[in-house]
Design a protein around this motif. Sequence first.
Motif, PDB file in Angstrom:
ATOM      1  N   ALA A 191      -1.129 -26.382  38.147  1.00  0.00           N
ATOM      2  CA  ALA A 191      -1.989 -27.534  37.297  1.00  0.00           C
ATOM      3  C   ALA A 191      -3.227 -27.730  37.747  1.00  0.00           C
ATOM      4  CB  ALA A 191      -1.171 -28.838  37.061  1.00  0.00           C
ATOM      5  N   GLU A 192      -3.688 -27.594  39.044  1.00  0.00           N
ATOM      6  CA  GLU A 192      -4.759 -28.273  39.631  1.00  0.00           C
ATOM      7  C   GLU A 192      -5.916 -26.787  39.322  1.00  0.00           C
ATOM      8  OE1 GLU A 192      -5.995 -28.472  43.868  1.00  0.00           O
ATOM      9  OE2 GLU A 192      -6.111 -30.535  43.465  1.00  0.00           O
ATOM     10  N   ASN A 193      -5.480 -25.669  39.387  1.00  0.00           N
ATOM     11  CA  ASN A 193      -6.140 -24.415  39.375  1.00  0.00           C
ATOM     12  C   ASN A 193      -6.403 -24.330  38.013  1.00  0.00           C
ATOM     13  OD1 ASN A 193      -4.694 -23.257  42.457  1.00  0.00           O
ATOM     14  ND2 ASN A 193      -6.765 -24.429  42.262  1.00  0.00           N
ATOM     15  N   TYR A 194      -5.531 -24.432  37.312  1.00  0.00           N
ATOM     16  CA  TYR A 194      -5.765 -23.710  35.871  1.00  0.00           C
ATOM     17  C   TYR A 194      -5.477 -24.913  35.016  1.00  0.00           C
ATOM     18  CZ  TYR A 194      -5.082 -19.534  38.349  1.00  0.00           C
ATOM     19  OH  TYR A 194      -5.343 -18.506  39.327  1.00  0.00           O
ATOM     20  N   PRO A 195      -6.499 -25.762  34.539  1.00  0.00           N
ATOM     21  CA  PRO A 195      -6.469 -27.146  33.864  1.00  0.00           C
ATOM     22  C   PRO A 195      -6.192 -26.585  32.434  1.00  0.00           C
ATOM     23  CG  PRO A 195      -8.534 -26.784  34.362  1.00  0.00           C
ATOM     24  CD  PRO A 195      -7.851 -25.782  35.341  1.00  0.00           C
ATOM     25  N   ASP A 196      -6.862 -25.698  32.002  1.00  0.00           N
ATOM     26  CA  ASP A 196      -6.929 -25.299  30.540  1.00  0.00           C
ATOM     27  C   ASP A 196      -5.234 -24.780  30.377  1.00  0.00           C
ATOM     28  OD1 ASP A 196      -7.275 -22.876  28.331  1.00  0.00           O
ATOM     29  OD2 ASP A 196      -8.548 -24.549  28.208  1.00  0.00           O
ATOM     30  N   PRO A 197      -4.696 -25.329  29.184  1.00  0.00           N
ATOM     31  CA  PRO A 197      -3.090 -24.849  28.947  1.00  0.00           C
ATOM     32  C   PRO A 197      -2.982 -23.553  28.592  1.00  0.00           C
ATOM     33  CG  PRO A 197      -3.779 -26.973  27.850  1.00  0.00           C
ATOM     34  CD  PRO A 197      -5.139 -26.539  28.562  1.00  0.00           C
ATOM     35  N   ALA A 198      -4.067 -22.687  27.881  1.00  0.00           N
ATOM     36  CA  ALA A 198      -4.055 -21.350  27.730  1.00  0.00           C
ATOM     37  C   ALA A 198      -4.038 -20.702  28.972  1.00  0.00           C
ATOM     38  CB  ALA A 198      -5.249 -21.082  26.853  1.00  0.00           C
ATOM     39  N   ASP A 199      -4.964 -20.978  29.898  1.00  0.00           N
ATOM     40  CA  ASP A 199      -4.941 -20.221  31.133  1.00  0.00           C
ATOM     41  C   ASP A 199      -3.768 -20.247  31.819  1.00  0.00           C
ATOM     42  OD1 ASP A 199      -7.445 -19.384  30.375  1.00  0.00           O
ATOM     43  OD2 ASP A 199      -8.834 -21.004  31.600  1.00  0.00           O
ATOM     44  N   ILE A 253       6.327 -23.234  47.485  1.00  0.00           N
ATOM     45  CA  ILE A 253       5.280 -22.310  48.642  1.00  0.00           C
ATOM     46  C   ILE A 253       6.048 -22.494  49.758  1.00  0.00           C
ATOM     47  CG2 ILE A 253       3.027 -22.109  49.186  1.00  0.00           C
ATOM     48  CD1 ILE A 253       2.214 -23.538  46.629  1.00  0.00           C
ATOM     49  N   LYS A 254       6.399 -21.224  50.244  1.00  0.00           N
ATOM     50  CA  LYS A 254       6.775 -21.042  51.767  1.00  0.00           C
ATOM     51  C   LYS A 254       5.953 -20.735  52.670  1.00  0.00           C
ATOM     52  CE  LYS A 254      10.476 -21.612  52.600  1.00  0.00           C
ATOM     53  NZ  LYS A 254      11.141 -23.056  52.467  1.00  0.00           N
ATOM     54  N   LEU A 255       4.773 -20.005  52.179  1.00  0.00           N
ATOM     55  CA  LEU A 255       3.736 -19.498  53.467  1.00  0.00           C
ATOM     56  C   LEU A 255       2.485 -19.101  52.616  1.00  0.00           C
ATOM     57  CD1 LEU A 255       3.269 -18.838  56.264  1.00  0.00           C
ATOM     58  CD2 LEU A 255       4.073 -16.591  55.769  1.00  0.00           C
ATOM     59  N   VAL A 256       1.582 -19.694  53.021  1.00  0.00           N
ATOM     60  CA  VAL A 256      -0.002 -19.001  52.579  1.00  0.00           C
ATOM     61  C   VAL A 256      -0.726 -18.681  53.939  1.00  0.00           C
ATOM     62  CG1 VAL A 256       0.115 -20.403  50.438  1.00  0.00           C
ATOM     63  CG2 VAL A 256      -0.905 -21.484  52.553  1.00  0.00           C
ATOM     64  N   ASN A 257      -1.578 -17.713  53.642  1.00  0.00           N
ATOM     65  CA  ASN A 257      -2.645 -17.387  54.609  1.00  0.00           C
ATOM     66  C   ASN A 257      -3.862 -18.153  54.505  1.00  0.00           C
ATOM     67  OD1 ASN A 257      -3.961 -16.143  52.685  1.00  0.00           O
ATOM     68  ND2 ASN A 257      -4.071 -14.208  53.508  1.00  0.00           N
ATOM     69  N   ARG A 258      -4.696 -18.240  55.728  1.00  0.00           N
ATOM     70  CA  ARG A 258      -6.011 -18.759  55.540  1.00  0.00           C
ATOM     71  C   ARG A 258      -6.829 -18.662  54.400  1.00  0.00           C
ATOM     72  NH1 ARG A 258      -7.632 -17.742  62.047  1.00  0.00           N
ATOM     73  NH2 ARG A 258      -5.640 -18.466  62.988  1.00  0.00           N
ATOM     74  N   GLU A 259      -6.869 -17.154  54.078  1.00  0.00           N
ATOM     75  CA  GLU A 259      -7.841 -16.940  52.907  1.00  0.00           C
ATOM     76  C   GLU A 259      -7.315 -17.690  51.734  1.00  0.00           C
ATOM     77  OE1 GLU A 259     -10.734 -14.903  51.095  1.00  0.00           O
ATOM     78  OE2 GLU A 259     -10.435 -14.964  53.226  1.00  0.00           O
ATOM     79  N   TRP A 260      -6.164 -17.755  51.479  1.00  0.00           N
ATOM     80  CA  TRP A 260      -5.471 -18.521  50.280  1.00  0.00           C
ATOM     81  C   TRP A 260      -6.295 -20.130  50.533  1.00  0.00           C
ATOM     82  CZ3 TRP A 260      -2.530 -22.960  49.326  1.00  0.00           C
ATOM     83  CH2 TRP A 260      -2.295 -23.177  47.828  1.00  0.00           C
ATOM     84  N   GLU A 261      -6.274 -20.770  51.487  1.00  0.00           N
ATOM     85  CA  GLU A 261      -6.277 -21.990  51.796  1.00  0.00           C
ATOM     86  C   GLU A 261      -7.985 -22.242  51.690  1.00  0.00           C
ATOM     87  OE1 GLU A 261      -2.861 -23.438  55.065  1.00  0.00           O
ATOM     88  OE2 GLU A 261      -4.811 -22.799  55.909  1.00  0.00           O
ATOM     89  N   GLN A 262      -8.775 -21.237  52.348  1.00  0.00           N
ATOM     90  CA  GLN A 262     -10.403 -21.284  52.323  1.00  0.00           C
ATOM     91  C   GLN A 262     -10.710 -21.039  50.740  1.00  0.00           C
ATOM     92  OE1 GLN A 262     -11.691 -18.655  55.210  1.00  0.00           O
ATOM     93  NE2 GLN A 262     -10.806 -19.687  56.879  1.00  0.00           N
ATOM     94  N   THR A 263     -10.190 -20.188  50.224  1.00  0.00           N
ATOM     95  CA  THR A 263     -10.429 -20.068  48.477  1.00  0.00           C
ATOM     96  C   THR A 263     -10.277 -20.844  47.794  1.00  0.00           C
ATOM     97  OG1 THR A 263     -10.240 -17.490  49.095  1.00  0.00           O
ATOM     98  CG2 THR A 263     -10.657 -18.206  46.913  1.00  0.00           C
ATOM     99  N   LEU A 264      -8.992 -21.551  47.940  1.00  0.00           N
ATOM    100  CA  LEU A 264      -8.566 -22.817  46.738  1.00  0.00           C
ATOM    101  C   LEU A 264      -8.953 -24.052  47.284  1.00  0.00           C
ATOM    102  CD1 LEU A 264      -5.270 -21.103  45.437  1.00  0.00           C
ATOM    103  CD2 LEU A 264      -7.459 -20.774  44.551  1.00  0.00           C
TER     104      LEU A 264
END
Length: 975
Positions: free
Chosen positions: A298-306, A270-281
């Motif tokens: 892996a953290e945001n989508y713990p379910d293998p299918a998702d 990940i080279k760059l993210v904005n504030r909305e990305w940081e605040q949301t996740l």
Amino acid sequence: MQPEAASIGISLMGDMPWGTHFCYFFETKQDLLDASLPFFQAGLEHHEFCLWIVCAPLTEADALRALRESIPGMDRYLAEGGMEILVHGQPITPGDSQTARGRVHHLHEKLADALARGYAGMRVAGSPASMQKKDMGVFRDFEQELGESVANRRMIALCQFPLADSSAAEILDAARTHQFVVSRRHGDWEIIETPEIKLTKAEIAKLNHQLERRVEERALALEAANQELRAEMARRERVEEDLRRQKEILQTVFDHIPVMLCFVDKDSRIKLVNREWEQTLGRLLEEIPNRHIDFMVAENYPDPADRQQLLDHVNNSNGEWADLRATVRDGRVIDTSWGIRHLSDGTIIGIGQDTTQRKQAERDLLRQKEILQTIFDHIPIMISFIDGDGQFKLVNREWERALGWSLDEIKSQNIDILSENYPDPEYRQKVEDFYRGSHGEWGDFKTRVADGRVIDVSWAVLHLSDGTAVCFGQDITRRKRAEEALRESEERLRQLAETICHLFWIKTPDMKRVIYYSPRYDSISGRSREEAYRDRDYQFFLNRIVPEDRDRVAEFLRRGVEGDFEIEYRITRPDGSVHWICDHGYPIRDSSGQIYRVAGLAQDITERKLAEEALRESEERFRQIAENINEVFWITTADFSRQIYVSPGFQKLTGRPPETLYAGPGRKPFFAFVHPDDLSLLTELTKNPGQKFDVKYRVLRPDGSVRWVRDRGFPIRNQSGEIYRFGGVTEDITDRKEAEDRLKASSEQLRALSASLQSARETEATRIAHQIHDELGGHLTGLRWELEALEKMILQAGEGEQLKAMRDKLTTMVGLTDTTINVVRRIAWDLRPSILDDLGLMEAIEWQTQQFQARTGIQCLCDCAPPSIALGDQQSTAVFRIVQEALTNILRHAQATQVGVAMKEEDGTFILTVTDNGRGITQAEVLSWASLGLLGMQERAHLIGGRVDIVGLKGAGTTLHVRVPLEGREPGGAS
């Protein structure tokens, strides 16, 4: 030649040439107004036509309110057509370039019309953001055509884009399609020009420079080179400054855009993210180990299918969006939507949005749809949808139940519902006219249903924009019957209210507003009902109540009505008369038990109050007479077994308190005080109680002394003529007896003289006694009997005949009371005209003439103007008796129809004049000794030092003058 410039209105920009096409990015509604209001104000002040195409977040009402608050005379500009506000129409569908060109052509027509009306040009502002989101290609074509069109016309175009709803790509596309970009962040203005504009300006500068060099015939080549070098340096500096500013703007957009942005290189870092990305996740970029994307996946989508779904979308998508459920750092699961872009260097750009609220709204919408469907199926109102061709598309269950046809039957059997419901052609035409012309109004119609019954239905029709008609109907058959029954009930109530002698009224719960007054109101109050209906506060009602009762009634009204009530008060009518009112009210409650009306009956009880007052006065007079006369007044039962009343004079006569007589039935306690030798006389009287008696006997006092009494008794009968009481007067005649004994010892002459005097005294005493005791006692005893009978009837009061009997009893009592009053007044008048003592001579004469007129019908005119005349008591009495005798003679002899009485003071002499229009007295009649009345008047005048002159003219009436000197004294001995 440079184009003519126009003021933009925004301080940062200054003046701009006609043909300027720029865009403006805003964060809030206020930012949008801060740019739009000065933009249009500048145009209006320079006589330019202004067109504002508003869209979210502004409404037309917001725009109008802001313009009126900021621009003086805004209503005048609107009225003159210098300012026009349109609401943004439907968004252009993808690929619809034709509509986009049509909108540009519409602006050309607006400009032509403005120029034709004398305006200097036109400026327009609006938002093509919705077009940009639908189809980027159509948006670019529209903006290019608009820019080219504006460039050659006296027009300035301002395109407005919401920064929060714009993606980075949309922001860049908007910037490229306009001459320059203006934004407002945190109250600061910024302006960015595109490289093309900068290059164009530089080219123009270069051409100008070449033209100048040709004019100077290239004489200053070195200077020109230096100028070119400086221009190039300046251009580079401007380009660098523009690039820096654009970078700052893009960084600002990147930091504040409400969209998650993520740049991942070809190595999955990940080279760059904005504030909305940081605040949301919930994670900062520095917190991700090695900044590797796999950690976040892996953290945001713990379910293998998702997780596999996300990876497939990243690898295969190129701009498409996919909805995924992600788990953020604090454990919450949110809905997200991601779009993926692959760059040529292997960089992946992830664009995401938190769609949790939108998804929740979609779920709520689905739930609401289910609720509406349930309501549609079960609401007790008929609902049907009819398309533009008159075909039924949908009906609910209530419609099928009430009319008797199902939608399948209508379609399969091709049933003409309108003809079935309304077989009569004329009536059906009336229904069709209502169907076509209705816009939500309700109309009642007689409708035939499938089983042949005719029911009452109330219909309302709403016409939608696509031609569909939504019909709402209610079966109001029961309501119609109830309304008819209610009308009949109200008519019966109205007839009853207008027939009864009492005032029937209905008011609001707070008693402030009158709902209804029966016609009796006009006669009771002396005012019109319309005047009372206009009153919205009970202050008008309170003002009509006499001051003595007003506070009490006001306090009652302030407390409010909680149950049945009865209140008495007095009102003042417009003619000044005062009437007593008895108001009995009761609350009317609705089905929930709340009071929503107060009704009642108001009765004019003035006559009853006067009767009660007269009765009290009569009883008071009776009490005073009974307690102050020397005689003893008594009442017993018809058989003399029980004493009912004895006046206080009993104690003075017998030396015993009256309470000793109030014993139980079966005894005659008064006999214990009678002399033994006289008991046989009284015993014989009681054996025959139905007869009057007048006896003399002796009574024994506790000290042993004997008193002679004269007892006169009389029966008291009830309405049916039966004796139920016995009354009488006992007089102490001891002194008389002793005087008689002494007189017996005198000479025959003295005895004869004494007998004569005694006879005269007895005659006068008998006359007064008979008048007082026979008439007054009888009437008062009858009144007491009537009161006791009324008391029993009230205790046994029922309905109908008993109430009528009670009213008859009350009428009888009033008559007895009036008779008693007249008897007392007559006796008092014979003894002494008391009105002279109470009111004075002038008022007494005026009262006497009024009584004479009322009794005889002869019109009396009384001119008693002097405020006061200094006459003594004897003079006033003599003058008054003369007036009485004069009126008596006029009634007996004059045959007059009009009498005049006048008094005045002249040269120290009181003059009384009595005239009539009768036959006229003759001189012989004046001098005749048979005219005892005239002699009496002359004798009375002589006794007070005055004289009487009488003059008559045949056919023209008689005039009587009485002259009494005011400065003289009454003659001594005159009495």
